[in-house]
Design a protein around this motif. Structure first.
Motif, PDB file in Angstrom:
ATOM      1  N   ARG A   1       0.834  -1.292  -0.048  1.00 13.13           N
ATOM      2  CA  ARG A   1       0.073  -0.003   0.027  1.00 13.13           C
ATOM      3  C   ARG A   1       0.825   1.349   0.035  1.00 13.13           C
ATOM      4  O   ARG A   1       0.636   2.155  -0.763  1.00 13.13           O
ATOM      5  N   GLU A   2       1.842   1.511   1.096  1.00 13.85           N
ATOM      6  CA  GLU A   2       2.539   2.736   1.076  1.00 13.85           C
ATOM      7  C   GLU A   2       3.504   2.968   0.227  1.00 13.85           C
ATOM      8  O   GLU A   2       3.770   4.160  -0.425  1.00 13.85           O
ATOM      9  N   LEU A   3       4.174   1.791  -0.657  1.00 10.12           N
ATOM     10  CA  LEU A   3       5.004   1.988  -1.639  1.00 10.12           C
ATOM     11  C   LEU A   3       4.304   1.829  -2.910  1.00 10.12           C
ATOM     12  O   LEU A   3       5.142   2.045  -4.250  1.00 10.12           O
ATOM     13  N   GLY A   4       3.033   1.806  -3.031  1.00  8.72           N
ATOM     14  CA  GLY A   4       2.434   1.552  -4.308  1.00  8.72           C
ATOM     15  C   GLY A   4       2.982   0.350  -5.262  1.00  8.72           C
ATOM     16  O   GLY A   4       3.065   0.643  -6.621  1.00  8.72           O
ATOM     17  N   LEU A   5       3.238  -0.659  -4.625  1.00 12.13           N
ATOM     18  CA  LEU A   5       3.699  -1.902  -5.354  1.00 12.13           C
ATOM     19  C   LEU A   5       2.722  -2.489  -6.325  1.00 12.13           C
ATOM     20  O   LEU A   5       1.601  -2.592  -5.825  1.00 12.13           O
ATOM     21  N   GLY A   6       3.185  -2.995  -7.466  1.00 11.29           N
ATOM     22  CA  GLY A   6       2.224  -3.651  -8.274  1.00 11.29           C
ATOM     23  C   GLY A   6       2.240  -5.070  -7.900  1.00 11.29           C
ATOM     24  O   GLY A   6       1.495  -6.022  -8.102  1.00 11.29           O
ATOM     25  N   ARG A   7       3.527  -5.525  -7.362  1.00 13.17           N
ATOM     26  CA  ARG A   7       3.850  -7.043  -7.236  1.00 13.17           C
ATOM     27  C   ARG A   7       4.821  -6.896  -5.853  1.00 13.17           C
ATOM     28  O   ARG A   7       5.629  -5.898  -6.074  1.00 13.17           O
ATOM     29  N   LEU A   8       4.698  -7.933  -5.239  1.00 13.88           N
ATOM     30  CA  LEU A   8       5.659  -7.969  -4.122  1.00 13.88           C
ATOM     31  C   LEU A   8       6.038  -9.565  -3.997  1.00 13.88           C
ATOM     32  O   LEU A   8       5.196 -10.348  -3.929  1.00 13.88           O
ATOM     33  N   LEU A   9       7.313  -9.587  -4.198  1.00  6.03           N
ATOM     34  CA  LEU A   9       7.862 -11.041  -4.280  1.00  6.03           C
ATOM     35  C   LEU A   9       8.411 -11.346  -2.767  1.00  6.03           C
ATOM     36  O   LEU A   9       9.402 -10.900  -1.956  1.00  6.03           O
ATOM     37  N   VAL A  10       7.721 -12.530  -2.246  1.00  4.85           N
ATOM     38  CA  VAL A  10       8.613 -13.017  -0.921  1.00  4.85           C
ATOM     39  C   VAL A  10       9.456 -14.082  -1.395  1.00  4.85           C
ATOM     40  O   VAL A  10       9.337 -15.097  -1.727  1.00  4.85           O
ATOM     41  N   LEU A  11      10.630 -13.940  -0.973  1.00  5.13           N
ATOM     42  CA  LEU A  11      11.838 -14.737  -1.276  1.00  5.13           C
ATOM     43  C   LEU A  11      12.249 -15.499   0.003  1.00  5.13           C
ATOM     44  O   LEU A  11      12.687 -14.795   1.066  1.00  5.13           O
ATOM     45  N   VAL A  12      11.973 -16.454  -0.240  1.00  2.00           N
ATOM     46  CA  VAL A  12      12.276 -17.664   1.135  1.00  2.00           C
ATOM     47  C   VAL A  12      13.774 -18.048   1.073  1.00  2.00           C
ATOM     48  O   VAL A  12      14.005 -18.612  -0.006  1.00  2.00           O
ATOM     49  N   ALA A  13      14.422 -17.658   2.067  1.00  2.00           N
ATOM     50  CA  ALA A  13      15.751 -17.802   2.215  1.00  2.00           C
ATOM     51  C   ALA A  13      16.335 -19.487   2.268  1.00  2.00           C
ATOM     52  O   ALA A  13      15.425 -20.002   2.872  1.00  2.00           O
ATOM     53  N   GLY A  14      17.030 -19.840   1.465  1.00  2.00           N
ATOM     54  CA  GLY A  14      17.685 -21.275   1.730  1.00  2.00           C
ATOM     55  C   GLY A  14      18.458 -21.573   2.792  1.00  2.00           C
ATOM     56  O   GLY A  14      17.850 -21.787   3.941  1.00  2.00           O
ATOM     57  N   THR A  15      19.751 -21.321   3.148  1.00  2.00           N
ATOM     58  CA  THR A  15      20.472 -21.551   4.045  1.00  2.00           C
ATOM     59  C   THR A  15      21.144 -20.137   4.190  1.00  2.00           C
ATOM     60  O   THR A  15      22.246 -20.038   3.514  1.00  2.00           O
TER      61      THR A  15
ATOM     62  N   ARG B   1      19.074   6.325  -2.868  1.00  2.00           N
ATOM     63  CA  ARG B   1      18.391   5.418  -3.240  1.00  2.00           C
ATOM     64  C   ARG B   1      17.443   4.658  -1.991  1.00  2.00           C
ATOM     65  O   ARG B   1      17.081   3.302  -2.235  1.00  2.00           O
ATOM     66  N   VAL B   2      17.726   5.204  -0.771  1.00  2.00           N
ATOM     67  CA  VAL B   2      17.105   4.704   0.321  1.00  2.00           C
ATOM     68  C   VAL B   2      15.902   5.543   0.959  1.00  2.00           C
ATOM     69  O   VAL B   2      16.109   6.734   0.895  1.00  2.00           O
ATOM     70  N   ALA B   3      14.696   4.938   1.219  1.00  2.00           N
ATOM     71  CA  ALA B   3      13.718   5.815   1.584  1.00  2.00           C
ATOM     72  C   ALA B   3      12.989   5.152   2.791  1.00  2.00           C
ATOM     73  O   ALA B   3      13.452   3.860   3.103  1.00  2.00           O
ATOM     74  N   TYR B   4      12.317   5.764   3.462  1.00  2.00           N
ATOM     75  CA  TYR B   4      11.563   5.312   4.780  1.00  2.00           C
ATOM     76  C   TYR B   4       9.931   5.285   4.303  1.00  2.00           C
ATOM     77  O   TYR B   4       9.370   5.992   3.809  1.00  2.00           O
ATOM     78  N   PHE B   5       9.545   4.250   5.245  1.00  2.00           N
ATOM     79  CA  PHE B   5       8.156   4.214   5.333  1.00  2.00           C
ATOM     80  C   PHE B   5       7.665   3.904   6.641  1.00  2.00           C
ATOM     81  O   PHE B   5       8.390   3.020   7.202  1.00  2.00           O
ATOM     82  N   ALA B   6       6.424   4.346   7.030  1.00  2.00           N
ATOM     83  CA  ALA B   6       6.107   4.207   8.275  1.00  2.00           C
ATOM     84  C   ALA B   6       5.437   2.607   8.630  1.00  2.00           C
ATOM     85  O   ALA B   6       4.636   2.325   7.798  1.00  2.00           O
ATOM     86  N   PHE B   7       5.977   2.001   9.647  1.00  2.00           N
ATOM     87  CA  PHE B   7       5.146   0.780   9.983  1.00  2.00           C
ATOM     88  C   PHE B   7       5.100   0.259  11.506  1.00  2.00           C
ATOM     89  O   PHE B   7       6.434   0.352  11.885  1.00  2.00           O
ATOM     90  N   ASP B   8       4.043   0.209  11.895  1.00  2.00           N
ATOM     91  CA  ASP B   8       4.345  -0.265  13.607  1.00  2.00           C
ATOM     92  C   ASP B   8       4.150  -1.767  13.419  1.00  2.00           C
ATOM     93  O   ASP B   8       3.272  -2.361  13.319  1.00  2.00           O
ATOM     94  N   PRO B   9       5.547  -2.401  14.019  1.00  2.00           N
ATOM     95  CA  PRO B   9       5.407  -3.676  13.976  1.00  2.00           C
ATOM     96  C   PRO B   9       4.452  -4.246  14.964  1.00  2.00           C
ATOM     97  O   PRO B   9       4.408  -3.983  15.916  1.00  2.00           O
ATOM     98  N   ILE B  10       4.131  -5.576  14.572  1.00  2.00           N
ATOM     99  CA  ILE B  10       3.255  -6.214  15.796  1.00  2.00           C
ATOM    100  C   ILE B  10       4.242  -7.052  16.399  1.00  2.00           C
ATOM    101  O   ILE B  10       5.289  -7.680  15.878  1.00  2.00           O
ATOM    102  N   GLY B  11       4.153  -7.255  17.840  1.00  2.00           N
ATOM    103  CA  GLY B  11       5.043  -7.776  18.645  1.00  2.00           C
ATOM    104  C   GLY B  11       5.100  -9.284  18.514  1.00  2.00           C
ATOM    105  O   GLY B  11       4.776 -10.027  19.541  1.00  2.00           O
ATOM    106  N   VAL B  12       5.703  -9.879  17.526  1.00  2.00           N
ATOM    107  CA  VAL B  12       5.830 -11.361  17.344  1.00  2.00           C
ATOM    108  C   VAL B  12       6.960 -11.372  16.587  1.00  2.00           C
ATOM    109  O   VAL B  12       7.306 -10.565  15.818  1.00  2.00           O
ATOM    110  N   SER B  13       7.775 -12.578  16.777  1.00  2.00           N
ATOM    111  CA  SER B  13       8.753 -12.956  16.068  1.00  2.00           C
ATOM    112  C   SER B  13       8.801 -14.582  15.799  1.00  2.00           C
ATOM    113  O   SER B  13       8.078 -15.250  16.621  1.00  2.00           O
ATOM    114  N   SER B  14       9.441 -15.045  14.863  1.00  2.00           N
ATOM    115  CA  SER B  14       9.482 -16.511  14.514  1.00  2.00           C
ATOM    116  C   SER B  14       9.880 -17.289  15.756  1.00  2.00           C
ATOM    117  O   SER B  14       9.602 -18.361  15.892  1.00  2.00           O
TER     118      SER B  14
END
Ligand code: ATP
Length: 196
Positions: free
Chosen positions: A26-40, A148-161
């Motif tokens: 929403r905030e960055l007006g993205l058309g697509r967001l790729l979620v990249l799952v790290a291998g190792t 090349r670096v910008a900020y956007f506001a985000f209030d993280p939810i207090g949860v971690s993996s």
């Protein structure tokens, strides 16, 4: 169309990850967001099988329009994968935007070739209210291309993996911490049952 990139180990994905993805779209007006799952990943050991984490990420983001879970980083160990991913993504998508949390950006100068990464992708730093902005600016202004670096506001939810894994290992509920579809896959695969 602006393409965003959101990487992580997603061990497992939780509601904080989903909230960040939605806010970035929403905030960055993205058309697509790729979620990249790290291998190792080079920076932290991951015990959970990459394929299982990929399935979990698919479940987590299935209902988020615009998000695609990518296999691109699976099975790719090595210390420079962010740079490699950035190179690949800029060739594929023009000028993509890499989404990073404020804590990660605070360490960005310690990443492998940060200036080179920025040649290929822009960075969007999710900044929570009250975060030490001066600290982030110290990092940003040391870069070759700070614009090349910008900020956007985000209030993280207090949860971690880590927290989710610990609760599951202790036999506690993770209701509200992971999307229901993720809880379902965790149960089906019998993940995180013993001490994390
Ligand atoms: P762990 O607890 O195992 O260290 P994690 O919860 O930080 O994991 P990662 O997969 O390492 O999860 O994180 C991937 C991305 O998600 C990172 O950019 C991180 O900043 C972001 N992230 C992590 N937790 C949250 C949260 N609660 N809200 C929003 N974004 C988050």
């Amino acid at each position: 169309m602006i393409v965003g990139l959101f990487g992580g180990t997603f061990d497992p994905p939780h509601v904080g990850h989903v909230a960040l993805a939605k806010t970035a779209l929403r905030e960055l007006g993205l058309g697509r967001l790729l979620v990249l799952v790290a291998g190792t990943p080079p920076h932290k050991p991951v015990e959970t099988d990459a394929e299982a984490r990929f399935r979990l990420a698919q479940a987590a983001f299935a209902n988020v329009p615009g998000v695609e879970v990518s296999r691109r980083e699976l099975d790719r160990p090595g210390p420079s994968y962010t740079l490699e991913t950035a190179r690949w993504a800029s060739a594929e998508f023009g000028d993509p935007v890499l989404i990073v949390g404020a804590d990660e950006f605070a360490d960005f100068l310690g990443w492998h070739e940060p200036d080179e990464i920025l040649e290929h992708v822009r960075l969007a730093v999710a900044e929570r209210a009250g975060y030490d902005h001066a600290r982030l600016e110290t990092v940003r202004t040391r870069l070759r291309r700070p614009g090349r670096v910008a900020y956007f506001a985000f209030d993280p939810i207090g949860v971690s993996s880590r927290d989710v894994r610990a609760r599951l290992a202790a036999g506690e509920s993770v209701d509200g911490l992971v999307p229901p579809a993720v809880a379902h896959v965790i149960g089906e695969l019998g993940l995180y049952r013993s001490a994390a």
